[in-house]
Design a protein around this motif. Sequence first.
Motif, PDB file in Angstrom:
ATOM      1  N   PRO A 119       4.897  -6.309 -21.979  1.00  9.04           N
ATOM      2  CA  PRO A 119       4.198  -7.043 -23.047  1.00  9.04           C
ATOM      3  C   PRO A 119       3.410  -6.117 -23.972  1.00  9.04           C
ATOM      4  CG  PRO A 119       3.984  -8.220 -20.971  1.00  9.04           C
ATOM      5  CD  PRO A 119       4.645  -6.905 -20.648  1.00  9.04           C
ATOM      6  N   GLU A 120       2.939  -4.976 -23.429  1.00  4.11           N
ATOM      7  CA  GLU A 120       2.150  -4.046 -24.238  1.00  4.11           C
ATOM      8  C   GLU A 120       3.021  -3.186 -25.150  1.00  4.11           C
ATOM      9  OE1 GLU A 120       0.058  -5.570 -20.950  1.00  4.11           O
ATOM     10  OE2 GLU A 120       1.829  -4.268 -20.850  1.00  4.11           O
ATOM     11  N   THR A 121       4.243  -2.888 -24.724  1.00 13.01           N
ATOM     12  CA  THR A 121       5.077  -1.972 -25.508  1.00 13.01           C
ATOM     13  C   THR A 121       6.042  -2.683 -26.452  1.00 13.01           C
ATOM     14  OG1 THR A 121       6.798  -1.844 -23.793  1.00 13.01           O
ATOM     15  CG2 THR A 121       4.989  -0.245 -23.673  1.00 13.01           C
ATOM     16  N   ARG A 122       6.286  -3.962 -26.239  1.00 12.73           N
ATOM     17  CA  ARG A 122       7.209  -4.681 -27.123  1.00 12.73           C
ATOM     18  C   ARG A 122       6.652  -4.689 -28.552  1.00 12.73           C
ATOM     19  NH1 ARG A 122      11.456  -8.088 -26.548  1.00 12.73           N
ATOM     20  NH2 ARG A 122      11.218  -8.032 -24.271  1.00 12.73           N
ATOM     21  N   GLY A 123       7.445  -4.198 -29.486  1.00 11.16           N
ATOM     22  CA  GLY A 123       7.001  -4.152 -30.875  1.00 11.16           C
ATOM     23  C   GLY A 123       5.912  -3.141 -31.148  1.00 11.16           C
ATOM     24  N   VAL A 140      12.260   9.121 -33.108  1.00 12.27           N
ATOM     25  CA  VAL A 140      13.458   9.126 -32.269  1.00 12.27           C
ATOM     26  C   VAL A 140      13.237   8.168 -31.104  1.00 12.27           C
ATOM     27  CG1 VAL A 140      15.020  10.533 -30.876  1.00 12.27           C
ATOM     28  CG2 VAL A 140      13.885  11.549 -32.864  1.00 12.27           C
ATOM     29  N   ASN A 141      14.188   7.248 -30.896  1.00 10.06           N
ATOM     30  CA  ASN A 141      14.049   6.287 -29.800  1.00 10.06           C
ATOM     31  C   ASN A 141      15.300   6.263 -28.939  1.00 10.06           C
ATOM     32  OD1 ASN A 141      13.117   4.273 -28.110  1.00 10.06           O
ATOM     33  ND2 ASN A 141      13.685   2.607 -29.489  1.00 10.06           N
ATOM     34  N   ASN A 142      15.137   6.699 -27.688  1.00  9.13           N
ATOM     35  CA  ASN A 142      16.193   6.626 -26.683  1.00  9.13           C
ATOM     36  C   ASN A 142      15.757   5.765 -25.508  1.00  9.13           C
ATOM     37  OD1 ASN A 142      18.406   8.112 -27.637  1.00  9.13           O
ATOM     38  ND2 ASN A 142      17.399  10.046 -27.183  1.00  9.13           N
ATOM     39  N   SER A 143      14.737   4.939 -25.691  1.00 11.76           N
ATOM     40  CA  SER A 143      14.210   4.172 -24.562  1.00 11.76           C
ATOM     41  C   SER A 143      14.754   2.747 -24.572  1.00 11.76           C
ATOM     42  CB  SER A 143      12.681   4.190 -24.580  1.00 11.76           C
ATOM     43  OG  SER A 143      12.170   3.646 -25.788  1.00 11.76           O
ATOM     44  N   VAL A 147      11.069  -1.943 -28.342  1.00 17.14           N
ATOM     45  CA  VAL A 147       9.770  -1.328 -28.636  1.00 17.14           C
ATOM     46  C   VAL A 147       9.595  -1.150 -30.143  1.00 17.14           C
ATOM     47  CG1 VAL A 147       9.764  -0.125 -26.421  1.00 17.14           C
ATOM     48  CG2 VAL A 147      10.514   1.092 -28.471  1.00 17.14           C
ATOM     49  N   VAL A 148      10.677  -1.345 -30.883  1.00 19.63           N
ATOM     50  CA  VAL A 148      10.655  -1.207 -32.340  1.00 19.63           C
ATOM     51  C   VAL A 148      10.854  -2.574 -32.988  1.00 19.63           C
ATOM     52  CG1 VAL A 148      11.787  -0.155 -34.340  1.00 19.63           C
ATOM     53  CG2 VAL A 148      11.633   1.111 -32.185  1.00 19.63           C
ATOM     54  N   GLY A 164      12.465   9.968 -41.575  1.00 20.66           N
ATOM     55  CA  GLY A 164      13.733   9.532 -41.016  1.00 20.66           C
ATOM     56  C   GLY A 164      13.583   9.053 -39.591  1.00 20.66           C
ATOM     57  N   ALA A 165      14.676   8.510 -39.059  1.00 17.78           N
ATOM     58  CA  ALA A 165      14.679   8.002 -37.690  1.00 17.78           C
ATOM     59  C   ALA A 165      16.053   8.205 -37.077  1.00 17.78           C
ATOM     60  CB  ALA A 165      14.302   6.519 -37.658  1.00 17.78           C
ATOM     61  N   ALA A 166      16.080   8.334 -35.756  1.00 15.60           N
ATOM     62  CA  ALA A 166      17.324   8.423 -34.993  1.00 15.60           C
ATOM     63  C   ALA A 166      17.207   7.455 -33.820  1.00 15.60           C
ATOM     64  CB  ALA A 166      17.558   9.845 -34.501  1.00 15.60           C
ATOM     65  N   LEU A 167      18.177   6.555 -33.698  1.00 16.16           N
ATOM     66  CA  LEU A 167      18.122   5.506 -32.681  1.00 16.16           C
ATOM     67  C   LEU A 167      19.392   5.498 -31.849  1.00 16.16           C
ATOM     68  CD1 LEU A 167      16.935   2.555 -34.978  1.00 16.16           C
ATOM     69  CD2 LEU A 167      15.480   4.157 -33.716  1.00 16.16           C
ATOM     70  N   ASP A 168      19.214   5.385 -30.537  1.00 15.24           N
ATOM     71  CA  ASP A 168      20.359   5.206 -29.641  1.00 15.24           C
ATOM     72  C   ASP A 168      20.332   3.825 -28.996  1.00 15.24           C
ATOM     73  OD1 ASP A 168      22.702   6.311 -28.220  1.00 15.24           O
ATOM     74  OD2 ASP A 168      21.445   6.102 -26.436  1.00 15.24           O
ATOM     75  N   VAL A 169      19.251   3.081 -29.212  1.00 14.84           N
ATOM     76  CA  VAL A 169      19.076   1.769 -28.579  1.00 14.84           C
ATOM     77  C   VAL A 169      18.604   0.766 -29.622  1.00 14.84           C
ATOM     78  CG1 VAL A 169      18.633   2.612 -26.248  1.00 14.84           C
ATOM     79  CG2 VAL A 169      16.753   2.481 -27.880  1.00 14.84           C
ATOM     80  N   PHE A 170      18.940  -0.512 -29.371  1.00 14.75           N
ATOM     81  CA  PHE A 170      18.617  -1.572 -30.313  1.00 14.75           C
ATOM     82  C   PHE A 170      18.191  -2.811 -29.536  1.00 14.75           C
ATOM     83  CE2 PHE A 170      22.192   1.078 -31.527  1.00 14.75           C
ATOM     84  CZ  PHE A 170      21.652   1.748 -32.618  1.00 14.75           C
ATOM     85  N   GLU A 171      17.466  -3.699 -30.204  1.00 14.08           N
ATOM     86  CA  GLU A 171      16.967  -4.880 -29.497  1.00 14.08           C
ATOM     87  C   GLU A 171      18.116  -5.731 -28.982  1.00 14.08           C
ATOM     88  OE1 GLU A 171      13.612  -8.380 -29.869  1.00 14.08           O
ATOM     89  OE2 GLU A 171      14.127  -7.197 -31.644  1.00 14.08           O
TER      90      GLU A 171
END
Length: 227
Positions: A119-123, A140-143, A147-148, A164-171
Amino acid sequence: IARNVTFANRAIMNADVITDNEQAPAIKKTDVTWGMVKNVRPYHRFQGVQIKNKNVGIVGYGSIGRRVAKILEGFGAYILVYDPYISRVEIDCPSMRKVDFEELVAEADFISCHIKITPETRGLFNYDTFRKMKKSAYFVNNSRGAVVVEEDLVRALKERQIAGAALDVFEYEPLYKGHPFISGGLDNLLLTPHISGASPDAIVNGTVMLVDEIKRFINNEPLLYTK
């Protein structure tokens, strides 16, 4: 769940390969493409970013976060760590320091995210967060994708609130056709389809870990992977 049941996991089976993949966006903000080879003259479009003497913010200092910090420290980066569940004693390197989230966001040139969904890290990374980052900073988000706040990241990238941003994960995965990450014309966004942990080595690592853990259980030895 029945009592006296022991649970174990293989959470770090792909930690090394995820860490390896994590470095790519940080080491060079642009992939080597045919466009780079063809467009030699406008070299300013493809300039990289030096990591030495830059502040790298590690959000979540678990098995992967620690590996990322160790590798980037070798590049000469200063490491800022935000993790409310660890003590300052665990940050035992002169080039690393434990900071609060606001300080990390404001000072980091790169932010590397390695946290679970709670609940604390969502968004946690929303428009307000991106607005407080340096305009020259990269995210950069690989978690975990949730959280984004994805629409907030799209807005921040379009407005150049961050570089810029680099993402390997999505909601929600896979990304639907027409998702703004794909159709938004974002030239400062790098996407991969949740494959940072995909590697034959990770499969071997997981199998070895599982077999060794079963042996320890049978022999009444302490288990290593129960957290």
